[in-house]
Design a protein around this motif. Structure first.
Motif, PDB file in Angstrom:
ATOM      1  N   LYS A 163       0.838  -1.212   0.000  1.00 56.50           N
ATOM      2  CA  LYS A 163       0.000   0.000   0.000  1.00 56.50           C
ATOM      3  C   LYS A 163       0.864   1.250   0.000  1.00 56.50           C
ATOM      4  N   ALA A 164       1.927   1.236   0.809  1.00 56.85           N
ATOM      5  CA  ALA A 164       2.762   2.440   0.956  1.00 56.85           C
ATOM      6  C   ALA A 164       3.701   2.577  -0.245  1.00 56.85           C
ATOM      7  N   PRO A 165       3.928   3.804  -0.691  1.00 54.29           N
ATOM      8  CA  PRO A 165       4.844   4.009  -1.814  1.00 54.29           C
ATOM      9  C   PRO A 165       6.304   4.055  -1.352  1.00 54.29           C
ATOM     10  N   LEU A 166       7.187   3.857  -2.298  1.00 49.76           N
ATOM     11  CA  LEU A 166       8.616   4.001  -2.009  1.00 49.76           C
ATOM     12  C   LEU A 166       9.018   5.432  -2.362  1.00 49.76           C
ATOM     13  N   VAL A 167       9.549   6.136  -1.378  1.00 51.28           N
ATOM     14  CA  VAL A 167       9.935   7.536  -1.577  1.00 51.28           C
ATOM     15  C   VAL A 167      11.457   7.605  -1.476  1.00 51.28           C
ATOM     16  N   LYS A 168      12.085   8.164  -2.504  1.00 50.59           N
ATOM     17  CA  LYS A 168      13.550   8.290  -2.487  1.00 50.59           C
ATOM     18  C   LYS A 168      13.925   9.757  -2.650  1.00 50.59           C
ATOM     19  N   PHE A 169      15.044  10.133  -2.049  1.00 52.84           N
ATOM     20  CA  PHE A 169      15.477  11.533  -2.122  1.00 52.84           C
ATOM     21  C   PHE A 169      16.993  11.568  -2.223  1.00 52.84           C
ATOM     22  N   ARG A 170      17.486  12.470  -3.073  1.00 48.28           N
ATOM     23  CA  ARG A 170      18.946  12.538  -3.188  1.00 48.28           C
ATOM     24  C   ARG A 170      19.420  13.999  -3.202  1.00 48.28           C
ATOM     25  N   PHE A 171      20.680  14.150  -2.800  1.00 47.45           N
ATOM     26  CA  PHE A 171      21.292  15.481  -2.743  1.00 47.45           C
ATOM     27  C   PHE A 171      22.542  15.497  -3.605  1.00 47.45           C
ATOM     28  N   THR A 172      22.853  16.654  -4.165  1.00 45.42           N
ATOM     29  CA  THR A 172      24.157  16.823  -4.791  1.00 45.42           C
ATOM     30  C   THR A 172      25.140  17.198  -3.678  1.00 45.42           C
ATOM     31  N   ALA A 173      26.436  17.139  -3.998  1.00 48.15           N
ATOM     32  CA  ALA A 173      27.451  17.496  -2.998  1.00 48.15           C
ATOM     33  C   ALA A 173      27.253  18.938  -2.531  1.00 48.15           C
ATOM     34  N   SER A 174      26.887  19.810  -3.457  1.00 54.63           N
ATOM     35  CA  SER A 174      26.717  21.220  -3.086  1.00 54.63           C
ATOM     36  C   SER A 174      25.494  21.406  -2.190  1.00 54.63           C
ATOM     37  N   GLU A 175      24.454  20.609  -2.412  1.00 49.73           N
ATOM     38  CA  GLU A 175      23.260  20.700  -1.544  1.00 49.73           C
ATOM     39  C   GLU A 175      23.565  20.184  -0.129  1.00 49.73           C
ATOM     40  N   LEU A 176      24.416  19.162  -0.057  1.00 48.35           N
ATOM     41  CA  LEU A 176      24.815  18.669   1.273  1.00 48.35           C
ATOM     42  C   LEU A 176      25.665  19.718   1.988  1.00 48.35           C
ATOM     43  N   ASN A 177      26.495  20.413   1.209  1.00 53.26           N
ATOM     44  CA  ASN A 177      27.296  21.497   1.799  1.00 53.26           C
ATOM     45  C   ASN A 177      26.405  22.598   2.357  1.00 53.26           C
ATOM     46  N   ASP A 178      25.309  22.880   1.644  1.00 54.53           N
ATOM     47  CA  ASP A 178      24.351  23.884   2.128  1.00 54.53           C
ATOM     48  C   ASP A 178      23.804  23.487   3.501  1.00 54.53           C
ATOM     49  N   ILE A 179      23.510  22.208   3.666  1.00 56.78           N
ATOM     50  CA  ILE A 179      22.956  21.740   4.946  1.00 56.78           C
ATOM     51  C   ILE A 179      23.998  21.938   6.056  1.00 56.78           C
ATOM     52  N   LEU A 180      25.254  21.587   5.746  1.00 52.54           N
ATOM     53  CA  LEU A 180      26.315  21.740   6.750  1.00 52.54           C
ATOM     54  C   LEU A 180      26.576  23.216   7.058  1.00 52.54           C
TER      55      LEU A 180
END
Lengths: 477, 108
Positions: free
Chosen positions: A344-361
């Motif tokens: 019933k539940a869908p599979l949800v996937k999410f990805r980041f680029t290296a620059s987007e991960l840097n933004d988080i940090l």
């Protein structure tokens, strides 16, 4: 209704901010509306907000939902009648003006400008009683963030909420079960709760909805015929329904969210108390790249946020009233939503680029800077194997040590899984929410927001929903 | 009680590190049923695999081990180099911690 094939003028699937507003405006215009929601119809007061009871009663999949990736992102969606409006903080923003122009260009949206949206914002703001927390009632933990930003010369704002305040400072959140759902019911709409629509298919001149309705611990088949359908099931469930029904290939191919990272801060003075309420300040200095705010900081949430710190529970036990949780919210990353056969539940996937991960940090480091400026004596970033950080040198050291899969990310803002516009390469619905290539099906929830907003999305969801319903009621397809 | 339920109850009470209280494991079992079905199935399979592994290595089911031994087993998994072992304990630890913290009287 549950086992027979009645014909409704309009079926609205999902009763969150998009669906409830849609059902109310359509029923007020004299349409025969059936509003269907997979969750139970509970009053706003059925449980204390932000508690374990709310998690079991009103969170989709018990709140254990995660977008897979490196790092994964936990997300929360409301699942009772009223959807996300029943469980969120009620913080209100208009759509950022610069984004509207960008959307029009990139997604080729017709007849959309910020100026056109202003009267719509005004109507929604009046209906939801958008207001500021009465003077003297601002939570201390929230003011601390504002103080830190002020000392650094950063832009920090107090965000209004959809809240009806009394003269004593108490108030009631203007969620959908308090506002648009009663309006819809008063005007003849029929609400069918505990009912999941699994598939939509064409049936002569109508659409056939098939699914199941909870009946105690069992479920019984549900069927309905409707001349028109508004799908407002949320950024995850809407594309899943479209895909399972074979109505759109682009639905869910891309979606956005606001991945957020948290930091627990400890101050020398008391900043937290048992009924602290919802913090309302947000630092917008680095917006739209990232922004910061204060989070719900009840002791159980503090315990969870300190889970990765050695001896964290003991610190919470003895100092929780001096502690609060803060977040840095980013706009990066891109996901995909796919229904799974047999599940019933869908599979949800999410990805980041290296620059987007840097933004988080970077966002985490700037949040730490703001908290130290506000007088925090120690902070605890929400990362695996976290530790006490006492100054910015230690924080920068931690930032350079961290690997992506150590970040504990979460969000409650999901959107853009069925973007609107005329550009057939990147849109699922047209400029007014009508599904491409199929007559009589509309999408009117957070799915149609073209990109990440960088602000709390409910104001935008409701503005676009009202715009599209008003267009529909003017007799347009 | 089935092997799966017995193991979850023992995991919860080991991680809660306090006397047996029904609310915690009831909440955790309830959330395991509510979670996305494919994740729930994966967690159930992992839990049963864990239970069988402990039975083979200790000649006793996990829930019959002494508290000290159960704590030792979980600590080893938490420090494992295999991510799935760490994630398995983390999943139950998160739910248990939230339940225990929600039950606590914070006004004292």
């Amino acid at each position: 209704m549950s086992c027979t094939k009645e014909i409704a003028d309009i079926a609205v699937i999902g009763s969150g901010p998009g669906g409830a507003l849609t059902a109310a405006l359509l029923s007020e215009a004299g349409k025969k509306v059936v509003l269907i929601d997979k969750g139970p119809h509970l009053p706003l007061t059925s449980c204390e907000p932000f508690t374990i009871d709310e998690m079991t009663q009103k969170y989709s999949f018990g709140g254990i939902t995660v977008a897979m990736g490196k790092p994964p992102v936990s997300y929360i969606e409301g699942s009772s009648v009223g959807g996300g409006s029943e469980v969120n903080s009620g913080l209100y923003h208009r759509t950022p003006e610069n984004l509207v122009a960008k959307w029009v260009d990139e997604f080729q949206i017709k007849d959309l400008s910020y100026e056109d949206l202003v009267p719509i914002f005004n109507k929604n703001e009046e209906d939801l009683t958008i207001s500021y927390v009465p003077a003297g009632n601002l939570p201390k933990a929230s003011l601390k963030l504002h103080e830190g930003a002020h000392k650094l010369g950063w832009n920090s704002i107090e965000v209004p909420r959809w809240f009806k305040y009394e003269s004593d400072g108490s108030g009631i959140k203007q969620s959908m079960t308090e506002t648009f759902i009663p309006r819809a019911l008063k005007n003849g709409a029929q609400l069918i709760s505990d009912t999941q629509v699994n598939k939509i298919s064409p049936h002569t001149d109508e659409w056939h909805l098939a699914g199941s309705k909870k009946n105690g611990t069992d479920s019984i088949p549900f069927e309905l015929l409707a001349k028109k359908i508004f799908i407002c099931a949320g950024a995850i469930a809407t594309p899943v329904l479209l895909k399972r029904s074979g109505l759109s290939r682009l639905a869910g191919k891309k979606f956005h969210m606001h991945p957020s990272i948290k930091i627990v801060a400890k101050f020398p003075e008391q900043v937290n108390h048992f009924r602290m309420g919802v913090p309302v300040h947000q630092v917008k200095e680095f917006s739209p790249r990232y922004s910061m705010g204060c989070s719900i900081s009840s002791p159980p949430y503090l315990s969870l946020a300190m889970m990765d710190v050695q001896g964290g529970q003991a610190i919470v036990d003895s100092h929780w009233s001096n502690m609060a949780i803060y977040y840095a919210m980013t706009t990066g990353g891109c996901g995909v939503i796919n229904p799974l056969p047999l599940f019933k539940a869908p599979l949800v996937k999410f990805r980041f680029t290296a620059s987007e991960l840097n933004d988080i940090l970077d966002a985490m480091v700037d949040l730490a800077k703001c908290l130290f400026a506000a007088g925090a004596t120690e902070i605890y970033p929400s990362v695996q194997n976290s530790r006490q950080i006492k100054n910015m040198d230690e924080m920068v050291g931690l930032r350079h040590e961290l690997e992506a899969n150590q970040l504990n990310l979460m969000t409650i803002h999901l959107f853009s899984s069925c973007p609107m516009g005329e550009n057939r390469k990147n849109t699922v619905v047209n400029s007014y929410g009508a599904l491409h290539d199929h007559d009589g099906i509309y999408v009117n929830d957070s799915s149609i927001i073209p990109t990440a907003l960088g602000v709390n999305p409910q104001g935008t969801v409701m503005a676009l929903a009202r715009r599209n319903v008003e267009y529909f009621l003017r007799g347009n397809k | 009680m089935l092997l799966y339920e017995s193991t979850v109850v023992a995991l919860v009470h080991t991680l809660a590190a306090r006397p047996y209280i029904v609310n915690e494991h009831r909440f955790v079992l309830c959330q395991c049923l509510a979670m996305p079905d494919f994740l729930g199935l994966a967690m159930r399979i992992l839990t049963i695999f864990f239970a069988v592994y402990i039975f083979i290595t200790h000649l006793m089911p996990f829930h019959r081990l002494s508290l000290k031994e159960r704590i030792r087993v979980l600590a080893r998994l938490q420090n494992s180099r295999i991510a799935v072992c760490r994630d398995f304990v983390r999943f139950y630890q998160t739910l248990t911690l939230f339940s225990v913290a929600s039950e606590k009287d914070w006004m004292q």
